[in-house]
Design an enzyme around this catalytic site. Sequence first.
Site, mmCIF file in Angstrom:
data_model
loop_
_atom_site.group_PDB
_atom_site.id
_atom_site.type_symbol
_atom_site.label_atom_id
_atom_site.label_comp_id
_atom_site.label_asym_id
_atom_site.label_seq_id
_atom_site.Cartn_x
_atom_site.Cartn_y
_atom_site.Cartn_z
ATOM 1 N N GLU A 136 -24.532 49.668 -21.810
ATOM 2 C CA GLU A 136 -24.111 51.109 -22.124
ATOM 3 C C GLU A 136 -25.101 51.429 -23.340
ATOM 4 O O GLU A 136 -25.790 50.405 -23.997
ATOM 5 C CB GLU A 136 -22.809 51.058 -22.816
ATOM 6 C CG GLU A 136 -21.610 51.131 -21.985
ATOM 7 C CD GLU A 136 -20.244 51.063 -22.693
ATOM 8 O OE1 GLU A 136 -20.027 51.797 -23.800
ATOM 9 O OE2 GLU A 136 -19.271 50.585 -22.198
ATOM 10 N N GLU A 138 -16.366 44.831 -23.915
ATOM 11 C CA GLU A 138 -16.193 44.770 -25.336
ATOM 12 C C GLU A 138 -14.941 44.042 -25.770
ATOM 13 O O GLU A 138 -14.189 44.843 -26.613
ATOM 14 C CB GLU A 138 -16.022 46.350 -25.716
ATOM 15 C CG GLU A 138 -17.523 46.936 -25.532
ATOM 16 C CD GLU A 138 -17.625 48.336 -26.402
ATOM 17 O OE1 GLU A 138 -16.663 48.971 -26.685
ATOM 18 O OE2 GLU A 138 -18.768 48.825 -26.500
HETATM 19 C C1 BGP Z 1 -17.407 51.786 -25.823
HETATM 20 C C2 BGP Z 1 -16.828 51.907 -24.627
HETATM 21 C C3 BGP Z 1 -16.685 53.051 -23.884
HETATM 22 C C4 BGP Z 1 -17.061 54.250 -24.347
HETATM 23 C C5 BGP Z 1 -18.016 54.259 -25.532
HETATM 24 C C6 BGP Z 1 -18.155 55.430 -26.665
HETATM 25 O O1 BGP Z 1 -16.973 51.124 -27.007
HETATM 26 O O2 BGP Z 1 -17.125 50.663 -24.061
HETATM 27 O O3 BGP Z 1 -15.550 52.905 -22.874
HETATM 28 O O4 BGP Z 1 -15.923 54.972 -24.592
HETATM 29 O O5 BGP Z 1 -17.802 53.084 -26.318
HETATM 30 O O6 BGP Z 1 -16.954 55.435 -27.331
HETATM 31 P P1 BGP Z 1 -16.192 56.768 -27.756
HETATM 32 O O7 BGP Z 1 -15.701 56.970 -26.299
HETATM 33 O O8 BGP Z 1 -15.094 56.331 -28.678
HETATM 34 O O9 BGP Z 1 -16.859 57.902 -28.209
#
Ligand code: BGP
Length: 466
Positions: A359, A164
């Site tokens: 993800e 990201e």
């Molecule tokens: C993405 C990231 C992850 C994870 C996810 C959820 O942007 O790659 O590392 O954290 O989002 O986000 P959050 O933890 O802020 O809910």
Amino acid sequence: MNKRSSEFLWGASTSAFQVEGAYNIDGKELSIADVRSFKNSEKQLDTKVSVDHYHHLEEDVSLMKELGLKSYRFSISWPRIFPKGDEKNPNKKGLEFYHKLIDLLIKSGIEPIITMYHFDQPYQLIEKYGGWVSRDSIHDFVKYAECLFEEFAGKVKYWLTINEQAVLVVAPDMLGIESNLSREEKLERAYQSNYHMWIAQAIVYKLFRQKYPQNFIGPAVSYLTTLPATMNSEDMLAAKELEDFYSFSQMEVALKGKIPKYFEKELENNNVYVVQEPEDEKTLSEGTANYLGVNWYCTTIVESKAEKCNGVIFERIKRVNNDHLKHTDWGWNFDPVGLRYGLRQLADRYGDIPIIITECGWSEKEELQNERVHDNDRIKYLGEHITQMELAISDGVNVISFNPWSFIDLLSVGDGMEKRYGMVYVDRTDFDEKTMKRYRKDSFFFYQDIIKQHKNLDNQKENNGD
Ligand code: BGP
């Protein structure tokens, strides 16, 4: 599912600083992710112990095996390998930890998918030269990458360079860029950093593909599939501009080796000037990815504010709620058809390029009840997104793996332990380590069943000679 299903990698995802803990053990030094999390230690869980995956390795991998995973996407902590970032030699203990993890995975029939850099640049590189804003960071990242390839590429086929990158740029404190700087300075440093990451990544792609032509390497892009709030063409253009600038520019550079004109124009219009070297164009064009990782959670809906505001695209749009869509407590929509639509767009642009969903997930506030967690909304989320992904595959999109976020409860970047994503529950809260025991949530059994059903389908097909 189409004929590829027998090799399909049903997986799950995590990242190092969000699960490992052991923040200062076996030679590891601080990353920017640690330092950021310590600023919030009073408010929520930080990275010091997290869910202590470092000390639960065997147990966690055996849960992965029981779940039936065919792949596990995790990240290597950069400062575990090069604690300060600029050492000549890597930290042996750090390498040992990942050898152990990878060997356990392989022994369990699980394909490791490595992310090399998931938000955790060694903090000492930020103190030394400002982190990615300095061109020196290219050398240090390439050296780190070469070390990982040397150690692990013999046994790991799937690699992701940077997680990201676009998120790092819009949240520049994740790059160590001070929040008290002016808007202009922050923009300039963030996009200079973005540029250096592109060059570093291109060098790494080229090196890797020359040495390991059978393996796969690519970025993990935050894919913000963006829809217009109305059928007004201004809103449609705003949606396109946001999606292009934020997500597609990252994919274009990684897959086609060229910075899109609209991206350069956006920076020029905002007086953001990035320092470039004459050889960079060639470097970018010679180093491209051979597959694509996408982080996909939901669609985003926007309307144009262009008449009232100028500035960068994020300042020219307004995010709009869709009252017809369910969303999490944190406002992330439930829009599975959006996934099929998004994947179709990727196939339009990049043809048959293999795609890994790196993800995809649903967050909840959860508590253990009689040793169970009835996470029905997550089950619905997973089920419907898998259905839409399968439809996209039958439409011709070359998705080869699905890795929901997350395998286990972990430290949410913005919300600590309160916001849980896992299929495995961890018995701890923000400030109480409790038993740290692992419990299978209902979604664990649901996903286990999906994986089993597909295996049965594969077996049937093989028996029928399909
Ligand atoms: C993405 C990231 C992850 C994870 C996810 C959820 O942007 O790659 O590392 O954290 O989002 O986000 P959050 O933890 O802020 O809910």
